[in-house]
Scaffold this motif. Structure first.
Motif, mmCIF file in Angstrom:
data_model
loop_
_atom_site.group_PDB
_atom_site.id
_atom_site.type_symbol
_atom_site.label_atom_id
_atom_site.label_comp_id
_atom_site.label_asym_id
_atom_site.label_seq_id
_atom_site.Cartn_x
_atom_site.Cartn_y
_atom_site.Cartn_z
ATOM 1 N N ASN A 54 0.616 -1.325 -0.202
ATOM 2 C CA ASN A 54 0.549 -0.245 -0.271
ATOM 3 C C ASN A 54 0.557 1.200 0.039
ATOM 4 O O ASN A 54 1.912 1.006 0.144
ATOM 5 C CB ASN A 54 -1.161 0.000 1.236
ATOM 6 C CG ASN A 54 -1.799 -0.570 1.148
ATOM 7 O OD1 ASN A 54 -2.320 -2.065 0.327
ATOM 8 N ND2 ASN A 54 -3.290 -1.104 2.321
ATOM 9 N N SER A 78 3.467 2.907 2.592
ATOM 10 C CA SER A 78 2.737 2.384 3.831
ATOM 11 C C SER A 78 3.891 1.504 4.644
ATOM 12 O O SER A 78 4.192 0.425 3.752
ATOM 13 C CB SER A 78 1.644 1.667 3.912
ATOM 14 O OG SER A 78 1.447 2.936 3.382
ATOM 15 N N GLY A 79 3.487 1.989 5.991
ATOM 16 C CA GLY A 79 4.504 0.591 6.433
ATOM 17 C C GLY A 79 6.102 0.778 7.099
ATOM 18 O O GLY A 79 6.853 1.136 6.618
ATOM 19 N N ASN A 115 1.151 2.092 9.602
ATOM 20 C CA ASN A 115 0.376 0.845 9.317
ATOM 21 C C ASN A 115 0.986 0.387 7.958
ATOM 22 O O ASN A 115 -0.174 1.177 7.171
ATOM 23 C CB ASN A 115 -0.847 1.351 10.069
ATOM 24 C CG ASN A 115 -1.795 -0.204 9.648
ATOM 25 O OD1 ASN A 115 -1.151 -1.402 8.756
ATOM 26 N ND2 ASN A 115 -2.794 -0.187 9.978
ATOM 27 N N PRO A 116 1.311 -0.887 7.918
ATOM 28 C CA PRO A 116 1.345 -1.173 6.144
ATOM 29 C C PRO A 116 -0.072 -1.898 5.800
ATOM 30 O O PRO A 116 0.089 -1.111 4.115
ATOM 31 C CB PRO A 116 2.182 -2.601 6.168
ATOM 32 C CG PRO A 116 2.006 -3.263 7.711
ATOM 33 C CD PRO A 116 1.552 -2.014 8.909
ATOM 34 N N LYS A 117 -1.075 -1.521 5.941
ATOM 35 C CA LYS A 117 -2.393 -1.616 5.639
ATOM 36 C C LYS A 117 -3.446 -0.438 5.706
ATOM 37 O O LYS A 117 -4.723 -0.243 5.159
ATOM 38 C CB LYS A 117 -3.477 -2.820 6.789
ATOM 39 C CG LYS A 117 -2.929 -3.638 6.782
ATOM 40 C CD LYS A 117 -3.896 -5.082 7.190
ATOM 41 C CE LYS A 117 -3.046 -6.413 7.697
ATOM 42 N NZ LYS A 117 -3.964 -7.108 8.610
ATOM 43 N N SER A 118 -2.603 0.532 5.722
ATOM 44 C CA SER A 118 -3.143 2.240 5.680
ATOM 45 C C SER A 118 -2.854 2.444 4.153
ATOM 46 O O SER A 118 -2.561 1.836 3.661
ATOM 47 C CB SER A 118 -2.509 2.862 6.649
ATOM 48 O OG SER A 118 -1.010 3.167 6.135
ATOM 49 N N LYS A 128 -3.475 0.836 -2.134
ATOM 50 C CA LYS A 128 -2.842 -0.380 -3.339
ATOM 51 C C LYS A 128 -2.504 -0.174 -3.794
ATOM 52 O O LYS A 128 -3.032 0.431 -4.621
ATOM 53 C CB LYS A 128 -4.333 -1.522 -3.672
ATOM 54 C CG LYS A 128 -3.491 -2.884 -4.034
ATOM 55 C CD LYS A 128 -3.121 -3.762 -2.415
ATOM 56 C CE LYS A 128 -2.549 -5.022 -3.338
ATOM 57 N NZ LYS A 128 -1.120 -5.583 -2.419
ATOM 58 N N THR A 135 6.613 -5.766 3.823
ATOM 59 C CA THR A 135 6.032 -6.014 2.757
ATOM 60 C C THR A 135 5.600 -4.645 1.756
ATOM 61 O O THR A 135 4.897 -4.867 0.805
ATOM 62 C CB THR A 135 4.247 -5.040 3.676
ATOM 63 O OG1 THR A 135 4.711 -3.433 4.344
ATOM 64 C CG2 THR A 135 3.814 -5.900 4.775
ATOM 65 N N ASN A 136 6.859 -4.078 1.511
ATOM 66 C CA ASN A 136 7.084 -3.300 0.449
ATOM 67 C C ASN A 136 7.867 -3.948 -0.907
ATOM 68 O O ASN A 136 7.816 -3.651 -1.765
ATOM 69 C CB ASN A 136 7.872 -1.548 0.824
ATOM 70 C CG ASN A 136 6.402 -0.821 2.115
ATOM 71 O OD1 ASN A 136 4.849 -1.100 0.884
ATOM 72 N ND2 ASN A 136 6.793 -0.325 2.801
#
Length: 173
Positions: A2, A24-25, A40-43, A46, A78-79
């Motif tokens: 994200n 994000s993340g 937050n990696p989910k903020s 996408k 996550t990135n």
């Protein structure tokens, strides 16, 4: 992965006019961080082909010096895959443009972890280290606190020693 924003015309986050992707993340959660919404990696939203095309389009401009990866932390687990794919594409399509990355992780750590090293090897400049509120100096170029280093990545990897960017203070020379 994200992300929160893509700035196609930024003059603060690296040399020259840059395209900046704000991922994000971030595991560091630095006290005084100017962008805690990205922790937050989910903020955010996408990262998709439209976001990638927006970045590549911005880099086509002759006045754009290159891409900056910020956030959040582009080296967050996550990135990594998305950032590696994007930076590989940028290097192929725009070999004269530079890639800067901002990370709370230190160069030495990133160079030891194979997945993180893969992204590091695609970068030209790394601004490393966590932001520290008590070391914040508004007069610093390209960084927020005096503990952060501006590292010439390719030279540092080749010489197996830290090579600093010309905008570093005398304390690191």
């Amino acid at each position: 992965m994200n992300y929160h924003n893509i700035s196609s015309c930024d003059i603060v986050n690296g040399e020259g006019v840059r395209c900046v992707v704000w991922v994000s993340g971030c595991p560091h959660e630095c006290d005084g961080c100017f962008n805690p919404i990205t922790w937050n990696p989910k903020s955010g939203v996408k990262f998709d082909s439209n976001a990638e095309q927006e970045i590549l389009k911005a880099l086509e401009s002759p006045y754009c010096s290159g891409l900056t990866l910020s956030g959040g932390d582009p080296f967050h687990i996550t990135n990594l895959d998305t950032m590696i794919r994007l930076c590989t594409k940028v290097k192929e399509q725009f070999p004269t443009k530079t890639i800067w990355a901002y990370s709370g992780f230190e160069f030495e750590f990133l160079a030891k972890i194979e997945s993180k090293r893969e992204l590091l090897k695609l970068c030209d400049v790394l601004v490393d280290g966590k932001f520290k509120r008590d070391l914040h100096k508004p007069s610093l170029k390209h960084r927020g606190s005096s503990n952060q280093r501006i590292i010439m990545v390719q030279e540092s990897l080749t010489q197996d020693t830290i090579v600093y960017h010309k905008d570093m203070e005398e304390q690191y020379r």
